[in-house]
Write an enzyme that holds these catalytic residues in place. Structure first.
Site, PDB file in Angstrom:
ATOM      1  N   LYS A 157      29.641  50.066  37.258  1.00 12.89           N
ATOM      2  CA  LYS A 157      29.977  49.971  38.682  1.00 12.89           C
ATOM      3  C   LYS A 157      29.442  51.203  39.391  1.00 12.89           C
ATOM      4  O   LYS A 157      29.523  52.320  38.871  1.00 12.89           O
ATOM      5  CB  LYS A 157      31.483  49.853  38.858  1.00 12.89           C
ATOM      6  N   MET A 178      32.055  41.842  30.253  1.00 12.31           N
ATOM      7  CA  MET A 178      32.652  40.523  30.021  1.00 12.31           C
ATOM      8  C   MET A 178      31.561  39.484  30.283  1.00 12.31           C
ATOM      9  O   MET A 178      31.288  39.122  31.423  1.00 12.31           O
ATOM     10  CB  MET A 178      33.870  40.304  30.923  1.00 12.31           C
ATOM     11  N   ASP A 226      48.670  39.909  41.780  1.00 14.73           N
ATOM     12  CA  ASP A 226      47.646  38.894  42.094  1.00 14.73           C
ATOM     13  C   ASP A 226      47.070  38.314  40.804  1.00 14.73           C
ATOM     14  O   ASP A 226      45.862  38.259  40.603  1.00 14.73           O
ATOM     15  CB  ASP A 226      46.522  39.506  42.936  1.00 14.73           C
ATOM     16  N   ASN A 263      40.967  36.549  38.463  1.00 13.75           N
ATOM     17  CA  ASN A 263      41.122  37.954  38.112  1.00 13.75           C
ATOM     18  C   ASN A 263      41.301  38.164  36.617  1.00 13.75           C
ATOM     19  O   ASN A 263      41.702  39.245  36.189  1.00 13.75           O
ATOM     20  CB  ASN A 263      42.320  38.554  38.862  1.00 13.75           C
TER      21      ASN A 263
END
Length: 1383
Positions: free
Chosen positions: A1058, A1107, A1160, A1165
């Protein structure tokens, strides 16, 4: 042109057990058995395939010259599963693939073949791929794919998995032969193919039909039975495919026979085998029998029952029992009645005699007209020797090869129910070598009625004829002229008058003749005329050429009746006799003469007449296809074309028409990123030089001044013989194809029917040298600008040239460009120009030497953080198109590095960016790679990268001073803010940060004013390599990459990286790192793991566990059978659903143990690893993808209302129990393959429905065990819901053996808590703060409120704000949670 079965052409309903490829397993749907079809000229009849599951016969689609690609886009026939004969496609324009037309065609049985082939694809000029991705079996016959200039994806098909024998396949002269196809199997563009690989000719290659469809390869043990999507073998009676293993009712097609929805080895009583593939009952066979018997159409059979089969007729030795249609054995000699449908049957060859083999009774008349053959007597006896009775007449006419009629060894009765003209039941005329009728000492013959006729049998004695009169019982019936005394047994004849032709008219295949009438003194003596004709290239023919004693005769003879004449001599008005000769060859000279046929008697001699031999030539017509067109390129702007004259010129070839048109490059080449690892770089080759000696001479004499070329070795006799055999076989196949598919057009009845023959508008003849070279076509990329303007198809206009010889040099062409060339032969330069069928050939010009060179220098621009933007100009007119650029750069003293820049990436940035460069002097050069190969490197460009920390001290002073002031000011403001915040605690109306994808507590709230300090998680930047983009995250782009030595024991690990946008503020960068700090505390196998941080230098990187299968929601949707991106896996089984459920529950139990509340939890997610393990967390990409899953309530923040519990919606309460409610919705998503919860309800309706006590209904066919789990999670009272540890405990016995080794549930960390902690866990769970550093606040709240239910809710509403684990408050929304009503 139908199936050729007459009355069998009616479609009948059929309920076939077929598993629709890509559809729900085991789905049954209705279809029909349709007859064979010949669909030509236009698409009108193609719609007859709409409801066909099986075509009982062949399917031919051909000769559609006006169709376009868009005409086929909405056409699909998914019900078609099997063709019993063959599939032929020939010259269908606009058809680019069969994947949509026949998506489920699985079997071609090949019961009847087209020239030994079951699949023929010939001269399909626009076909780019076969696309028959469900074709699993061709039972009989081979494959012929030839002359398809655009056809690719042939080398990626393993035909040995479809046919038993591939040696007879003929796949030549396609685009695939030139290695110009950039065949890309599914997944290759992403670096990993999903298709199976097999070995052919020692090469281990992936197998696929198209870029999106793999070839299905079943395990070898399955043989041709086929297999399921999971690779399990089908039942032994299946053929091609099935939906479930070892179940004969789930087959797509049957190996043997189909009956009532299942496949059987043989048809049980009371069913019968029909057409070798299905079972039918007696009524079906009976209907066919009576329908054909009543219609009497040619080729229509009266079906009977024999040996448990419904067959067209009884075999020899059997006769039909009319009461039950059964074939029963005969007692003694078996009568086999053969019906002559036309009334008369002419035996003119051994082949026609074989049609009567086994017949004993002929219902009709026989005409014997045998002129020659090998071993003729034995063949005729074998085929006609069983005939005992003829109901009509027997006529022996002009059978020069016959010596005796003894081959009719059992003929004993001629009934004469139908008589020849003149009431004759036995007629013998002009049999030059007939010596004996029968051996009358051993043979008896009875003629019931009718007379005998014998004329012009010069070797047949009259005594033989008189003996027949006595034996047959016809003596006394004959009149004076019925038996000629002078032409039987006597070869003398007198023909002394000259016949003259009075009228001759010709066409390309007919000659109309008339001649002067001739009448003997007794006009009754004139039996007619005989017309003789044959081909005569030279005018030196005599009457007796080609005749010998064995019956050979080179003349074609036609019997012509005399013209009508009145008996009154005064009123006779004789007309000129004549004949129309049909079926002649165009532009061919024929020798013709005519003579009379008159009777002879013993009383007087009648003189005949004969004409002289004349020579007449038929007219010209369209020539056939020019032979063996060869195209080569001798330069970058020229193509040399050579060909041979047509085999059938059908006239004097006066000139040839040559058309050529530039072809656009394949659109797929614009879309693929050829910098990806494993993607094959497309290649194009220009046309090779001629190989034949003639061609070399042709080149040297006209186009090449050098004669220094090496000679090729002479070919051996075996090579020459093999080439001749192959050439002959190819011509024979093409002749057969043209004879079958080109049938005469039905004459228009004036109804304005459209003529769909290929036509060509006349083009203006332009000088070839004036051809304009057009620029290559570019695709329309979104938001991309390019210096090269796209070229439309209109600019690729065709050109035409008239040529008077068999070669042409086409000049003025664009370099390294493909051209489609059409060649037509023409004869007779007249207003109505005759041009034949076109031959097609493709060619590509040679590359231009400097066309791929980059013009101008490589420029650069240096930005902060050591980023260098390199820019260069595209080659203006490259060879074909540019597919990538190669950038080579090096720092002085270091090794040279290479960077691949895709076409798409270059279009975005007009160059590329070099990032993370160390300070120093650099040199860089660039080269382009086109379809022709690499261009030249540019001249090196030099630049210097400075150290951004190395700044002058005076500049530092100027910068540091204001920074100190800003820091102090921020501290004062922050202190005031904290003071006011403590005095104004947040209540139910307080602010709450909610992101569009909220998950965990952010470290920005834990350490709001801290600065990230590197620690043991720090990873050196040089150990991280970025490979490709995964998507946009909360702070910036997320990449897939490789990390070295980041996990102990692994040299290199695939990771997700990221980044932070370059425009991000300092606070956002700190928040980004602090969020990574939160993840450092997570060490659970079922929670996405942080692997490292790169905080030194720019950009900042956070390295996470990769993933591979993305988020769970997308993964579940991809497993739907109808999903376009289905990876070939079936929907999850119950065991797999239970495993997913336990993995999610285990990850949530770990977070709860860490005092975290998710808030959430949803399938979007949860992430899916490479081994399909499901983990909590994501890479920050779901915010943009799934924003529709959130609802903005009251103009405030976004909330996932469809996943929220009643107390969360009503009072803003978020606890472990509310997470459990969301967990139940996740279960519902798993079982429904990620459907939208509460479909049909708006967000406002969902709010009211859930707060009023409603919850989701379980999906259809949901396992009861999972239904019970959902209902436990959806208890309205939060305290009644289970914990995540209890969920795992319920499922632990059904989990994978590896689960105890990796799960939190079985770990040492999951120890039983102390009693007081346990009590707090259940009583005060709603007080658990989102900040794990606020334990003192939890204790204070618990003492202050005393633990009552009402107090707990009120205290919960005082939770501090939070943010998403992957994003700061920039992607959050401040909102006021709703108060609960006082009531």
């Amino acid at each position: 042109m139908g199936s050729g079965r007459g009355c069998e052409t009616t479609a009948v309903p059929l309920l076939m057990a077929v598993a629709v490829a890509g559809g729900t397993a085991g789905h049954l749907y209705p279809g029909e058995v349709c007859p064979g079809m010949d669909i030509r000229n236009n698409l009108t009849r193609l719609h007859e395939l709409e409801n066909c599951s099986v075509i009982e016969g062949h399917l031919q689609i051909l000769l559609m010259f006006k169709t376009r690609p868009e005409d086929f886009r909405d056409l699909s026939f998914p019900k078609l599963i099997m063709i019993t004969d063959y599939l032929l496609l020939f010259r269908v324009y606009g058809l680019e693939s069969l994947k949509d037309l026949f998506p489920n065609l699985t079997v071609i049985r090949g019961s009847r073949l087209f020239f030994n082939y079951a699949l023929v694809i010939f001269e399909m000029v626009h076909l780019k791929e076969l696309g028959l991705y469900n074709l699993m079996n061709i039972t009989r016959g081979s494959v012929r794919i030839e002359k398809n200039n655009e056809l690719c994806y042939l080398a990626t098909i393993d035909w040995s998995r479809i046919l038993d024998y591939v040696e007879d396949n003929y796949i030549v002269l396609n685009k695939d032969d030139n290695e110009e196809c950039g065949d890309v199997c599914p997944g290759t563009a992403k670096g990993k193919t999903n298709c199976p690989a097999t070995v052919i000719n020692g090469q281990f290659v992936e197998r696929c039909w198209t870029h999106s469809h793999c070839q299905k390869v079943c395990p070898t043990i399955c043989k041709s039975h086929g297999c399921t999507a999971e690779g399990l073998c089908c039942h032994k009676e299946c053929l091609g495919n099935c939906s479930e293993p070892d179940d004969p009712t789930k087959c797509v097609a049957c190996r043997n026979f189909y009956l009532d929805g299942q496949c059987v080895e043989t048809c049980p009583p009371p069913y019968y085998h029909f057409q070798d593939w299905r079972c039918v009952n007696f009524s079906f066979c009976q209907d066919l029998h009576y329908k054909c018997r009543n219609s009497r159409k040619p080729g229509c059979h009266q079906y009977v029952i024999h040996n448990n089969k419904c067959i067209p007729e009884c075999p020899s030795g059997y006769t039909m029992n009319s009461s039950n249609l059964m074939c029963t054995p005969c007692l003694g000699p078996c009568p086999k009645v053969c019906q002559i449908l036309e009334g008369e049957k002419t035996i003119d060859s051994v082949t026609s005699a074989q049609e009567l083999r086994g017949c004993t009774v002929i219902n009709g008349s026989l005409i014997i007209n045998i002129r020659g053959g090998n071993n003729l007597a034995a063949e005729l006896e074998a085929n006609l020797g069983l005939i005992e009775e003829i109901s009509g007449f027997l006529k022996i006419r002009r059978s020069y090869a016959l010596v005796s009629l003894s081959f009719f060894r059992k003929l004993h009765l001629i009934r004469g129910e139908t008589l020849e003209i003149g009431n004759y039941s036995f007629y013998a005329l002009d049999n030059q070598n007939l010596r004996q009728l029968w051996d009358w000492n051993k043979h008896n013959l009875t003629i019931t009625q009718g007379k005998l006729f014998f004329h012009y049998n010069p070797k047949l004695c009259l005594s033989e004829i008189h003996k027949m009169e006595e034996v047959s019982g016809t003596k006394g019936r004959q009149e004076r002229n019925d038996i000629a005394l002078k032409t039987n047994g006597d070869q003398a004849s007198c023909e002394n008058e000259l016949l003259k032709f009075s009228f001759i008219r010709t066409s390309f295949d007919k000659i109309l003749l008339r001649w002067e009438p001739y009448w003997p003194p007794d006009f009754r003596d004139l039996l007619g005329f005989m017309l003789f004709y044959k081909e005569a290239p030279y005018q030196n023919v005599t009457e007796f050429d080609g005749q010998d004693a064995c019956g050979s005769n080179s003349w074609t003879v036609v019997d012509i009746d005399p013209p009508q004449r009145s008996n009154d001599p005064k009123s006779q008005t004789p007309s000129h006799p004549g004949w129309l000769m049909r079926g002649l060859k165009p532009w061919t000279q024929y020798a013709i003469f005519v003579k009379t046929l008159v009777t002879f008697s013993d009383e007087r001699r009648t003189y005949g007449a004969k004409s002289d031999i004349i020579y007449v030539q038929t007219d010209a017509t369209n020539p056939s296809v020019p032979l063996d067109p060869i195209s080569v390129s001798n330069s970058s702007s020229q193509i040399i074309l050579k060909w041979k004259p047509p085999s059938d010129p059908n006239g004097n070839i006066t000139h040839y028409l040559v058309y050529w048109e530039r072809q656009a490059e394949d659109s797929e080449l614009f879309e693929l990123d050829y910098c990806l690892k494993g993607l094959k770089l497309p290649s194009r080759t220009w046309s090779p030089p001629f190989e034949s000696d003639d061609s070399q001479k042709h080149n040297q004499s006209e186009y090449d001044d050098s004669a220094s070329e090496c000679c090729s070795c002479p070919k051996t006799d075996s090579q020459i013989l093999k080439e001749l055999e192959e050439s002959s076989f190819r011509k024979t196949f093409e002749d057969y194809l043209h004879n079958v598919v080109f049938v005469p057009r039905k004459t228009s009845s004036g109804n304005g029917a459209e003529d769909t023959r290929p036509s060509r508008k006349r083009r203006s003849l332009e000088e070839v040298g004036n051809v304009t070279a057009t620029t290559p076509t570019l695709p329309d990329f979104p938001n991309i600008s390019s210096t090269i303007a796209p070229t439309s198809h209109e600019e690729h206009r065709p050109f035409e040239k008239v040529v008077n010889k068999e070669s042409l040099v086409i000049s003025g062409l664009r370099h390294f460009t493909g051209y489609r060339i059409e060649l037509q032969a023409c004869n007779q330069d007249s207003p109505e120009e005759r041009s034949g069928v076109a031959a097609y050939v493709s060619a590509r010009t040679m590359p231009e030497a400097k066309a791929d060179d980059i013009v101008g220098p490589v420029t650069h621009e240096i930005f902060e953080n050591n980023v260098v933007h390199l820019m260069w100009q595209e080659p203006k007119e490259p060879n074909g198109l540019i597919v990538l650029y190669e950038v080579s750069y090096r720092r002085y003293g270091d090794e040279e590095l290479h960077l691949c820049v895709s076409r798409k990436h270059f279009a975005l940035e007009r160059g590329c960016r070099l990032r993370g460069l160390s300070p120093g002097n650099y040199s860089v050069r660039v080269r382009a790679t086109s379809l022709a190969g690499n261009g030249s490197w540019t001249e090196p460009t030099y630049f210097y990268v400075t150290d951004y920390l190395d700044v002058p001290s005076n500049i530092a002073k100027i910068i540091i001073g204001p920074l100190i002031f800003v820091f102090l000011f921020s501290v004062v403001i922050g202190s005031i803010y904290l003071f006011l915040r403590k005095r104004q605690p947040d209540g139910p109306m307080g602010p709450l940060y909610a992101s569009s994808n909220p998950e965990y507590l952010s470290a920005s709230d834990v350490f709001p004013s801290s600065v990230y300090v590197p620690d043991e998680w720090e990873v050196p930047r040089e150990k991280i390599t970025l490979l490709r983009e995964l998507g946009q995250g909360s702070f910036g782009m997320v990449y897939e990459g490789n990390a070295k030595d980041i996990i102990k024991g692994e040299v290199e690990t695939r990771v997700a990286v990221k980044t932070v946008n370059e425009s991000a503020s300092l606070r956002e960068r700190i928040e980004f790192l602090n969020e990574a700090s939160v993840m450092k505390g997570f060490t659970c196998h079922h929670v996405v793991r942080l692997l490292g941080v790169v905080s030194k230098g720019q950009p900042t990187l956070v390295v996470m566990e990769l993933m591979a299968h993305g988020d769970l929601k997308s993964h579940l949707r991809s497993l739907r059978p109808d999903a376009e991106n289905n990876p070939g896996r079936p929907p999850p089984t119950l065991q797999e659903m239970i495993q997913m459920t336990a993995e999610i529950a285990d990850g949530m139990a770990y977070l709860n143990a860490k005092k975290f509340v998710h808030r959430d939890l949803a399938a979007r997610n949860c992430m899916v690893a490479h081994d399909f393990t499901v983990k909590i967390g994501d890479f920050g990409m779901t915010r943009d993808i799934y924003e529709t899953d959130y609802y903005r309530k009251g103009g405030k923040g976004l909330l996932p209302v469809r996943w929220m519990s009643p107390e969360s919606l009503k009072d803003g309460v978020f606890t472990a129990s509310s997470d459990m409610w969301s967990f139940g919705v996740v279960l519902w998503e798993i079982t429904s393959l990620a459907e939208q919860p509460y479909q049909g309800l708006s967000n406002e309706q969902v709010l009211k429905f859930v707060m009023d006590g409603g919850y989701l209904d379980p999906p259809d066919n949901c396992p009861e065990r999972l239904t019970d789990l959902m209902r436990m999670c959806w208890q309205f009272n939060p305290k009644m819901r289970p914990t995540f540890l209890e969920i795992v405990n319920l499922l632990k016995d059904d989990l994978h053996p590896s689960f105890p080794e990796v799960s939190f549930f079985y770990s040492e960390e999951n120890k039983a808590p102390e009693s007081e902690e346990l009590e707090m866990e259940f009583e005060d769970m709603e007080n658990v703060p989102l900040d794990r550093s606020s334990h003192c606040q939890r204790e204070e709240a618990g003492c202050r409120e005393g633990g009552s239910s009402l107090s707990i809710k009120r205290t919960y509403d005082e939770h501090i704000p939070y943010t998403h684990m992957n994003g700061g408050k920039k992607n959050g929304r401040v909102l006021t949670l709703p108060r609960s009503n006082p009531s």
